[in-house]
Design an enzyme around this catalytic site. Structure first.
Site, mmCIF file in Angstrom:
data_model
loop_
_atom_site.group_PDB
_atom_site.id
_atom_site.type_symbol
_atom_site.label_atom_id
_atom_site.label_comp_id
_atom_site.label_asym_id
_atom_site.label_seq_id
_atom_site.Cartn_x
_atom_site.Cartn_y
_atom_site.Cartn_z
ATOM 1 N N SER A 1 0.849 -1.191 0.000
ATOM 2 C CA SER A 1 0.000 0.000 0.000
ATOM 3 C C SER A 1 0.892 1.251 0.000
ATOM 4 C CB SER A 1 -0.942 -0.050 1.213
ATOM 5 O OG SER A 1 -1.889 0.985 1.146
ATOM 6 N N ASP B 1 -9.624 -3.580 -6.183
ATOM 7 C CA ASP B 1 -9.050 -2.456 -5.434
ATOM 8 C C ASP B 1 -9.474 -1.142 -6.093
ATOM 9 O OD1 ASP B 1 -7.406 -0.576 -4.146
ATOM 10 O OD2 ASP B 1 -5.667 -1.898 -4.113
ATOM 11 N N HIS C 1 -8.645 -3.487 -1.769
ATOM 12 C CA HIS C 1 -7.282 -3.083 -1.435
ATOM 13 C C HIS C 1 -6.710 -3.888 -0.268
ATOM 14 C CE1 HIS C 1 -3.813 -0.538 -1.008
ATOM 15 N NE2 HIS C 1 -4.113 -0.283 0.243
#
Lengths: 367, 367
Positions: B146, B313, B346
């Site tokens: 991330s 995502d 995500h």
């Protein structure tokens, strides 16, 4: 001038509400375009999303642009030289219809949170009462956009025989958890604003912050990441557009959201927003089908339908339009399903006029 | 026990920051698993997302579960019987590293908003300093998840020769406008909370509301609509779980978000959150390639890479992982691109352990 084009229909009094309670002396605002035929068989009703008024297009009395200006008029997709077009402002909306900001005749004070619980079925029933009041027994076509698409499903289900054809635009047969989460957070932003004050705000102490956050979150979910990559990329604001706040806006996309919020915050009554938002979460056609969406939709009896959705819509995903199309087909309607790839997301019906005109105009021409 | 496993690395003082200013007496917290080989060639560094600490997994000193517990350990995908694994808490995070909540040695008071502007390049430089301090000249593998994936790109670009192989997890080569819009709105929810008070909050007057809205918006974008349809559908809370508020929580998805917010609000320093969030918006590998992402990535010299992303995502869309994969390939690395269909969005790297284990474990085994 803006409000002059509105007409008002006085709802039967008392007007019973789905979840209990009733309204007295309530009304809905509406506007019309074109002429009703002698046979009263050319009426097209438009039910709107959460925030628009009944001013869908300009007319002689109010020449200002309407929210679906490019779609409605002589020679346009919704051709007012053929159709008598009506747009009804949702019951509970503050754009002329009775809403939480209206005066409760029992107290002489605004309803605020004493307004009875609002469901989209009430929105549908109020619109149906207005149409009946115009002497129209059956709509040639009922068009519902976004939240209005859910209201339209309720309208057709609760009033059998009232609609011949239907156009479903960027909507859903029930609220799914992602959309509920977004709307819940929007409501929370308003409710947690100290100025909301349990609905007892006024112009001096007004929940600007909560409404602004709610609107920005709305706009984020009404558009699409794909569109913004092309439109905003990483473009920065000019130095003179920026303030000194260390966390102030720096990118154009932030300024775009701010503009949307500023135009909205004081033009929509916060309590009315809460009521309509919650009504959207509650809507579920499966309630009428013992928990099954197809069974609920099967109770809708119409001749033809067009169901339109967009692959980039994150609020009302395309699969939900497909559910509507399949359900209406199983109920016996001739259904056209139009899956568009417009980059604009949920709002595509307001922006991608070319594709929506072609679909809606084509369908109406074939009626 | 929780904090005992942390070690600290004192950064060179002064420590210069990318956007100006410098830190004095700053440090970063880190944890390790496994043993560094004599040749110092088996080090794997993990750079984290915005909110996790360096406690990626349990260890002898702190047996509590880490945020990537299922991935790290003997025989697991990141096999600590082979690798010496280090996780560094981001500079600017309040989980042990110097951050806006830390005491400024020049004043004896917390920095708050006098903390210098933070960029992910600073996070990368601080992590690199810690690795050098451990006597490691070159990482066998750098893993970035991330936000940590963006920090990892900065690390490799700014420190040529410091990394042999790279695993890029659910990240991006630059912040796109949708992600900027989400993070900007999260920051705004905090900034507009009167208790934020320009960063001068305390435990009595703390921006709980702003942090709660920010976290909920985060969780909405970290997961996916698809997952929630299966997980929450339209399940209602039990009557005893509900309060009397007319707009209170009614659906399980609302209660789920509330739980996430409650666990987060007082455990992450709001000013640190603002700094790290803004740093994520600023990151753009194209800055190093005269405006071009591929040209920026071309400056990264590594031998091998695996780039993993998820089709669901919405915050770091799969196309952005593909950009990284293509760019590193063009730069001369042997690149494997893994596009997963995990429904969790995500956050899949934290949840879909089966698929991430297979990909990451396989890649590390082949090194």
């Amino acid at each position: 001038m803006t409000h002059d084009a509105r007409r008002y229909f006085d709802l039967p009094s008392p007007f019973p509400m789905k979840r209990g309670g009733e309204l007295h002396g309530a009304r809905v605002a509406y506007e019309t375009w074109g002429e009703l035929s002698k046979a009263r068989d050319n009426a097209v009703l438009i039910l709107t999303g959460l925030s628009p008024s009944a001013h869908a297009a300009s007319n002689d009395i109010d020449p200002s642009q309407g929210w679906w200006e490019a779609m409605i008029g002589p020679g346009k997709a919704i051709d007012t030289s053929r159709w008598f077009v009506i747009c009804v402002n949702s019951l509970g909306s503050d754009k002329g219809s009775t809403c939480p900001a209206s005066i409760d005749p029992a107290t002489g004070q605004p309803y605020r949170l004493s307004f009875p619980e609002l469901a989209l079925e009430d929105v549908a029933n109020a619109a149906h009462a207005a149409i009946s009041g115009l002497g129209i027994e059956q709509l040639a076509c009922l068009i519902g956009c976004s939240m209005g698409g859910m209201s339209a499903l309720a309208y057709m289900l609760l009033h059998p025989g009232s609609v011949r054809a239907h156009i479903s635009v960027d909507t859903a047969p029930q609220a799914q958890p992602f959309a509920i989460a977004i709307r819940s957070l929007q409501r929370e932003a308003i409710r947690l604003d100290p100025h909301w004050n349990n609905g007892q705000y006024d112009d001096q102490r007004y929940p600007d912050t909560g409404m602004s956050i709610a609107r920005k979150l709305g706009v984020i979910t009404y558009r699409s990441a794909m569109e913004w990559n092309g439109r905003f990329a990483r473009i920065r604001l000019e130095a003179e557009q920026r303030d000194d706040n260390p966390f102030g806006f720096e990118f154009e996309v932030e300024s775009y959201l701010q503009g949307h919020a500023q135009r909205f915050v004081r033009t929509f009554d916060p309590n009315s927003y809460l009521y309509l938002s919650r009504a959207s979460d509650w809507f579920d056609i499966a309630e009428y089908g013992e928990g099954s969406i197809p069974e609920g939709l099967k109770r809708i009896q119409i001749e033809r339908a067009m169901v339109i959705g967009v692959s980039t819509d994150i609020l009302f995903p395309l699969e939900q339009q497909e559910q509507i199309a399949e359900g209406l087909k199983a109920a016996g309607a001739a259904v056209e399903f139009v899956a568009l790839d417009s980059p604009q997301g949920h709002d595509a019906f307001l922006v991608d006029i070319e594709n929506y005109s072609r679909a809606i105009g084509g369908f109406l021409t074939r009626l």
